[in-house]
Write an enzyme that holds these catalytic residues in place. Structure first.
Site, short mmCIF file in Angstrom:
data_model
loop_
_atom_site.label_atom_id
_atom_site.label_comp_id
_atom_site.label_asym_id
_atom_site.label_seq_id
_atom_site.Cartn_x
_atom_site.Cartn_y
_atom_site.Cartn_z
N TYR A 69 37.28 25.24 -13.09
CA TYR A 69 37.06 24.11 -13.99
C TYR A 69 37.48 24.49 -15.40
O TYR A 69 37.03 25.51 -15.93
CB TYR A 69 35.57 23.75 -13.94
CG TYR A 69 35.18 22.51 -14.69
CD1 TYR A 69 35.88 21.32 -14.52
CD2 TYR A 69 34.09 22.52 -15.55
CE1 TYR A 69 35.52 20.18 -15.20
CE2 TYR A 69 33.71 21.38 -16.23
CZ TYR A 69 34.43 20.20 -16.05
OH TYR A 69 34.06 19.07 -16.73
N GLN A 117 12.18 -14.61 6.43
CA GLN A 117 10.87 -15.17 6.08
C GLN A 117 10.75 -15.12 4.56
O GLN A 117 10.68 -14.06 3.97
CB GLN A 117 9.73 -14.34 6.70
CG GLN A 117 8.36 -14.92 6.39
CD GLN A 117 7.23 -13.90 6.56
OE1 GLN A 117 7.47 -12.70 6.69
NE2 GLN A 117 6.01 -14.38 6.55
N ARG A 163 0.80 -1.23 0.00
CA ARG A 163 0.00 0.00 0.00
C ARG A 163 0.84 1.28 0.00
O ARG A 163 0.34 2.36 -0.24
CB ARG A 163 -0.95 -0.01 1.22
CG ARG A 163 -2.06 -1.04 1.11
CD ARG A 163 -2.72 -1.33 2.46
NE ARG A 163 -1.88 -2.18 3.31
CZ ARG A 163 -2.23 -2.61 4.52
NH1 ARG A 163 -3.40 -2.25 5.03
NH2 ARG A 163 -1.43 -3.38 5.22
N ASN A 221 -6.67 -3.65 17.12
CA ASN A 221 -5.44 -4.34 17.47
C ASN A 221 -4.26 -3.44 17.10
O ASN A 221 -4.08 -3.08 15.94
CB ASN A 221 -5.40 -5.66 16.67
CG ASN A 221 -4.04 -6.34 16.70
OD1 ASN A 221 -3.25 -6.09 17.62
ND2 ASN A 221 -3.79 -7.19 15.72
N GLY A 234 -7.24 -4.44 12.53
CA GLY A 234 -7.98 -5.59 13.02
C GLY A 234 -8.86 -5.15 14.17
O GLY A 234 -8.43 -4.38 15.02
C1 UD1 Z 1 -1.76 -5.97 11.18
C2 UD1 Z 1 -2.73 -6.84 11.98
C3 UD1 Z 1 -3.94 -5.98 12.37
C4 UD1 Z 1 -3.46 -4.79 13.20
C5 UD1 Z 1 -2.38 -4.01 12.46
C6 UD1 Z 1 -1.76 -3.01 13.41
C7 UD1 Z 1 -2.55 -9.12 11.15
C8 UD1 Z 1 -3.16 -10.18 10.30
N1 UD1 Z 1 -3.16 -7.96 11.19
O1 UD1 Z 1 -2.43 -5.58 10.00
O2 UD1 Z 1 -4.85 -6.76 13.14
O3 UD1 Z 1 -4.55 -3.95 13.50
O4 UD1 Z 1 -1.33 -4.88 11.99
O5 UD1 Z 1 -0.93 -2.09 12.76
O6 UD1 Z 1 -1.53 -9.37 11.76
N2 UD1 Z 1 4.90 -8.67 7.90
C9 UD1 Z 1 5.87 -9.66 7.79
N3 UD1 Z 1 5.60 -10.75 7.00
C10 UD1 Z 1 4.43 -10.91 6.35
C11 UD1 Z 1 3.45 -9.90 6.46
C12 UD1 Z 1 3.72 -8.80 7.26
O7 UD1 Z 1 6.93 -9.56 8.38
O8 UD1 Z 1 4.27 -11.92 5.66
C13 UD1 Z 1 5.20 -7.48 8.74
C14 UD1 Z 1 5.19 -6.19 7.96
O9 UD1 Z 1 6.48 -5.90 7.44
C15 UD1 Z 1 4.74 -5.18 8.98
C16 UD1 Z 1 3.90 -6.00 9.97
O10 UD1 Z 1 4.24 -7.35 9.73
O11 UD1 Z 1 5.81 -4.60 9.68
C17 UD1 Z 1 2.40 -5.76 9.79
O12 UD1 Z 1 2.02 -6.12 8.48
P1 UD1 Z 1 0.88 -5.34 7.71
O13 UD1 Z 1 0.69 -5.97 6.39
O14 UD1 Z 1 1.13 -3.89 7.77
O15 UD1 Z 1 -0.39 -5.69 8.62
P2 UD1 Z 1 -1.73 -4.87 8.76
O16 UD1 Z 1 -2.58 -5.13 7.58
O17 UD1 Z 1 -1.44 -3.47 9.10
CA CA Z 2 0.38 -2.27 9.26
#
Ligand code: UD1
Ligand code: CA
Length: 461
Positions: free
Chosen positions: A390, A74, A16, A171, A141
């Site tokens: 120069y 990961q 995003r 969350n 969330g």
């Molecule tokens: C997540 C939470 C949501 C919460 C929000 C808070 C989940 C499913 N949802 O959503 O409930 O309200 O954060 O800000 O957890 N990341 C990884 N590996 C992955 C995916 C993500 O390391 O495969 C890391 C991202 O780099 C990031 C963090 O996890 O730093 C959060 O990921 P993001 O996709 O931003 O989650 P949200 O949709 O914001």
């Molecule tokens: Ca996030």
């Protein structure tokens, strides 16, 4: 204190953000957002920190190399639950509790993490989730609770029903879990949701299935929970961060006329009684500004050292430059890398200085270019002087000795050396060295001719 390690999630791309740079490396006040999260965890007393990297892993590792954290990869990135699973190896023998933080929530404070750990400990909790109640919960969330106030489940925006979406408790993306419980629950996650990902949030449902209570640690300052998912979120969090940094400087004795329009990067140091006017931008964590300085409106300073009582006047740009005590620069001056301005020097309007040192008390007050030069003390550089450094292929050096006086509109064709105590006549083009104590003039003699009738300017009646 309870034994506590941390996992920071930083593997996601940040789709995003619409960026070629992975999300956690986007900067806030001159520093990658994830660094703030790591600081907060460390300041909360956590020593063992594991960062889960994936997207642009090498770059993240390199930028965080001096942070004293370990890394787990990961690959591919299958969601936040899968990300935590990737850290299993590094925590396999660990018996304590694990604080899990998203890398994109830079406003979370160490004191808040500390209180959350205390809360978790005093409740004898095995799983605690940080929550906040917000006006616009969009994108987060949602926390679904039982009557007793315990968390039953967390449902993501995209998977939530109309009714669930109305919940304003969200969350924050910070969890505290007993290590053995965490890695047990993770094995049960399934990617059956709208994104086909392994959601970390589903450990809440799994804990409930085992009859384990899940506590909500609710924070009052909801801005701390601000996650960065878009450029708009980045701007919001940046603004908050700049305001907080400005507040720290003001508390330490710096006058900032309008903190709302002043942007001072993380790590910049500023001395007592310095006054900073609106529209000033100070970047580069190595920048130091001394005491009793004045930084006028719309000045841009990047990685500079500005010593006590220096004045930087309106609209100047300074990059990798030293300005010594009591010197005055601007208005509208341009100091480029390796400009070294001596004590009480004066650099006036429309003067550009690059890779040049000026000794104490020297002046270049108007319309001048000084590049690749070494200028002594108490030298006067007249208006419109140019060091022609120069030749189309290489850069050459100009040297001017102490106490010399350079008239207006002089060109120094480098390489050239002017001795001490010299006078260079106005309008001269200097191509040869000038020994100490001499006058050099190169301009043609003035000739005067009478005008014949009908020549010269027309005089309007
Ligand atoms: C997540 C939470 C949501 C919460 C929000 C808070 C989940 C499913 N949802 O959503 O409930 O309200 O954060 O800000 O957890 N990341 C990884 N590996 C992955 C995916 C993500 O390391 O495969 C890391 C991202 O780099 C990031 C963090 O996890 O730093 C959060 O990921 P993001 O996709 O931003 O989650 P949200 O949709 O914001
Ligand atoms: Ca996030």
């Amino acid at each position: 204190m309870m034994d506590c390690a941390a996992i920071v999630l930083a593997a996601g791309k940040g789709t995003r953000m619409k960026s070629s740079l992975c999300k956690v490396l986007h900067e806030i006040a001159g520093r990658p957002m994830i660094s703030y999260v790591l600081d907060s965890a460390k300041d909360a007393g956590i020593e063992k920190i594991c960062v889960v990297v994936g997207h642009q892993a090498d770059r993240v590792r390199e930028i965080l190399a001096d942070q004293n954290v370990s890394f787990e990869l990961q690959e591919p990135q299958l969601g936040t639950g899968h990300a935590v699973e990737s850290a299993r190896k590094s925590l396999k023998d660990y018996q304590g509790h694990v604080l899990i933080l998203c890398g994109d929530i830079p406003l979370v404070r160490s004191s808040t993490l500390r209180s959350m750990i205390d809360f978790h400990e005093s409740n004898g909790s095995r799983l605690t989730v940080m929550t906040a109640t917000v006006e616009s919960p969009y994108g987060y969330g949602r926390i679904l609770k039982s009557e007793t106030g315990l968390i039953k489940s967390i449902v993501e925006e995209r998977d939530a029903s109309e009714l669930e979406r109305r919940t304003k408790e969200i969350n924050a993306g910070v969890y505290l879990v007993e290590s053995s419980l965490l890695f047990k629950l993770l094995t049960r996650l399934r990617p059956n949701n709208s994104q086909g990902e392994y959601y970390l949030t589903d450990i809440v449902t799994e804990a409930n299935n085992d009859g384990i209570p899940v506590y909500a640690y609710s924070i009052t300052d909801f801005s701390e929970a601000s996650g960065i998912n878009s450029r708009a979120d980045l701007a919001y969090v940046s603004k908050r961060t700049f305001e907080a940094l400005a507040r720290d400087h003001m508390l330490a004795g710096v006058t900032i006329i309008d903190p709302g329009t002043t942007y001072i990067d993380w790590g910049v140091r500023i001395g007592l009684d310095t006054v900073i006017w609106p529209g000033v931008v100070i970047t580069g964590s190595s920048t130091i500004i001394g005491e009793r300085c004045s930084i006028e409106p719309h000045v841009f300073i990047s990685s500079c050292q500005i010593l006590d009582e220096a004045k930087i006047l309106l609209g100047s740009r300074l990059n990798q430059t030293l300005v010594s005590e009591g010197a005055s620069v601007g208005p509208m001056a341009h100091l480029r890398p390796d400009a070294r301005i001596g004590k009480k020097c004066k650099i006036g309007n429309f003067v550009e200085v690059k890779k040049t040192s000026l000794g104490d008390g020297s002046k270049a007050s108007h319309l001048t270019y000084l590049g690749d030069s070494e200028i002594g003390a108490n030298v006067n550089i007249g208006c419109g002087t140019i060091t022609c450094n120069y030749d189309g292929r290489n850069k050459h050096k100009t040297t001017i000795g102490d106490n010399s006086f350079v008239g207006s509109d002089v060109q120094f064709v480098a390489p050239v050396t002017i001795g001490q105590g010299c006078v260079i006549g106005a309008g001269s083009t200097i191509t040869k060295d000038v020994p100490d104590g001499s006058l050099a003039v190169t301009r043609a003699k003035q000739k005067v001719y009478p005008l014949r009738l009908g020549q010269g300017p027309k005089i309007e009646k």
